[in-house]
Write a protein that holds these residues in place. Structure first.
Motif, mmCIF file in Angstrom:
data_model
loop_
_atom_site.group_PDB
_atom_site.id
_atom_site.type_symbol
_atom_site.label_atom_id
_atom_site.label_comp_id
_atom_site.label_asym_id
_atom_site.label_seq_id
_atom_site.Cartn_x
_atom_site.Cartn_y
_atom_site.Cartn_z
ATOM 1 N N UNK A 103 86.497 36.662 85.334
ATOM 2 C CA UNK A 103 87.091 35.364 85.103
ATOM 3 C C UNK A 103 88.311 35.538 84.200
ATOM 4 N N UNK A 104 89.395 34.841 84.505
ATOM 5 C CA UNK A 104 90.615 35.011 83.727
ATOM 6 C C UNK A 104 90.429 34.648 82.262
ATOM 7 N N UNK A 105 89.644 33.636 81.964
ATOM 8 C CA UNK A 105 89.465 33.251 80.557
ATOM 9 C C UNK A 105 88.801 34.385 79.769
ATOM 10 N N UNK A 106 87.863 35.103 80.398
ATOM 11 C CA UNK A 106 87.251 36.260 79.736
ATOM 12 C C UNK A 106 88.308 37.342 79.488
ATOM 13 N N UNK A 107 89.111 37.649 80.521
ATOM 14 C CA UNK A 107 90.162 38.663 80.387
ATOM 15 C C UNK A 107 91.152 38.270 79.288
ATOM 16 N N UNK A 108 91.546 37.012 79.284
ATOM 17 C CA UNK A 108 92.517 36.527 78.314
ATOM 18 C C UNK A 108 91.982 36.619 76.887
ATOM 19 N N UNK A 109 90.749 36.175 76.671
ATOM 20 C CA UNK A 109 90.149 36.239 75.336
ATOM 21 C C UNK A 109 89.975 37.675 74.862
ATOM 22 N N UNK A 110 89.522 38.549 75.744
ATOM 23 C CA UNK A 110 89.336 39.962 75.397
ATOM 24 C C UNK A 110 90.678 40.592 75.024
ATOM 25 N N UNK A 111 91.677 40.385 75.852
ATOM 26 C CA UNK A 111 93.001 40.959 75.622
ATOM 27 C C UNK A 111 93.569 40.484 74.285
ATOM 28 N N UNK A 112 93.517 39.192 74.045
ATOM 29 C CA UNK A 112 94.059 38.620 72.800
ATOM 30 C C UNK A 112 93.338 39.148 71.569
ATOM 31 N N UNK A 113 92.015 39.253 71.654
ATOM 32 C CA UNK A 113 91.254 39.692 70.485
ATOM 33 C C UNK A 113 91.521 41.151 70.144
ATOM 34 N N UNK A 114 91.758 41.978 71.136
ATOM 35 C CA UNK A 114 91.974 43.411 70.890
ATOM 36 C C UNK A 114 93.454 43.730 70.656
ATOM 37 N N UNK A 115 94.345 43.136 71.440
ATOM 38 C CA UNK A 115 95.765 43.482 71.389
ATOM 39 C C UNK A 115 96.568 42.654 70.385
ATOM 40 N N UNK A 116 96.031 41.530 69.958
ATOM 41 C CA UNK A 116 96.748 40.690 68.998
ATOM 42 C C UNK A 116 97.893 39.907 69.614
ATOM 43 N N UNK A 117 97.940 39.844 70.918
ATOM 44 C CA UNK A 117 98.936 39.057 71.643
ATOM 45 C C UNK A 117 98.267 38.555 72.917
ATOM 46 N N UNK A 118 98.896 37.604 73.573
ATOM 47 C CA UNK A 118 98.307 37.071 74.799
ATOM 48 C C UNK A 118 98.743 37.884 76.011
ATOM 49 N N UNK A 119 97.995 37.744 77.083
ATOM 50 C CA UNK A 119 98.382 38.379 78.345
ATOM 51 C C UNK A 119 99.753 37.870 78.767
ATOM 52 N N UNK A 120 99.980 36.585 78.610
ATOM 53 C CA UNK A 120 101.249 35.978 79.016
ATOM 54 C C UNK A 120 102.425 36.575 78.249
ATOM 55 N N UNK A 121 102.265 36.750 76.933
ATOM 56 C CA UNK A 121 103.344 37.351 76.138
ATOM 57 C C UNK A 121 103.577 38.803 76.544
ATOM 58 N N UNK A 122 102.518 39.523 76.839
ATOM 59 C CA UNK A 122 102.656 40.909 77.303
ATOM 60 C C UNK A 122 103.404 40.932 78.644
ATOM 61 N N UNK A 123 103.041 40.025 79.531
ATOM 62 C CA UNK A 123 103.684 39.910 80.843
ATOM 63 C C UNK A 123 105.176 39.589 80.686
ATOM 64 N N UNK A 124 105.487 38.656 79.807
ATOM 65 C CA UNK A 124 106.887 38.284 79.562
ATOM 66 C C UNK A 124 107.655 39.478 78.998
ATOM 67 N N UNK A 125 107.062 40.202 78.061
ATOM 68 C CA UNK A 125 107.723 41.381 77.475
ATOM 69 C C UNK A 125 108.021 42.419 78.552
#
Length: 186
Positions: A103-125
């Protein structure tokens, strides 16, 4: 058997990993960005030697499930931005959920908690780094770059570029020294 490798983000990386697999005497079925499929499970000594040689090249073997999933998210985004020539009509959330079977919400929460940024910000970068690359090559117009990377307009691309870099695409293009980052440093 699958092995997951951090920082394997380009074709040269894949070639370097293949070379190390051959040196370690390990037969592989495939080497993809961030992932190796081995024909059979290696011995502990082979695995340690491979890990040592990959670490020396700047790669890291990933052994826990959450780290692997984060690396897979990054790999999917890198493939989408840097190795696809046309914009995908699907939303990033749909692509990631479909490819990674979570589920995307699980992926998003996991990514944010570990990487300190959102998936969207990583994608934009990643997209902004691709824009920089295409601007330096000077083969496409800003309008073509905007279309290729799935921006709704040149104005949207320009605004996002300025927000991330502090300059407009035209200002960046006019620089003598272009400040680009390695894909794995984004």
């Amino acid at each position: 058997m699958k092995l997951y490798i951090k920082n394997m983000v380009c074709n040269r990386c894949k070639m370097a990993v293949q070379t190390e697999l051959e040196k370690a005497g390990l037969e592989h079925l495939s080497v993809e960005l961030g992932e190796i499929s081995l024909k059979e499970k290696p011995g502990d000594q082979q695995l340690q030697q491979l890990e040592k040689s990959l670490t020396a090249l700047g790669f890291e073997m990933i052994d826990n499930q959450k780290s692997r999933l984060i690396e897979q998210i990054k790999t999917e985004i890198i493939k989408l931005v840097h190795y696809t020539d046309t914009a995908n009509p699907l939303k990033l959330s749909t692509i990631l959920a479909d490819h990674l079977h979570h589920d995307y919400s699980y992926l998003s929460n996991l990514f944010s908690s570990v990487e300190g940024t959102t998936i969207e910000k990583y994608y934009i970068a990643q997209k902004i780094e691709k824009v920089k690359e295409l601007l330096i090559y000077n083969e496409l117009s800003l309008s073509e770059i905007s279309y290729q990377l799935g921006y709704s307009s040149v104005a949207h691309l320009s605004a996002q570029f300025k927000q991330v870099t502090g300059m407009t695409p035209s200002q960046f293009k006019g620089l003598q020294k272009h400040a680009r980052k390695n894909i794995d440093d984004v």
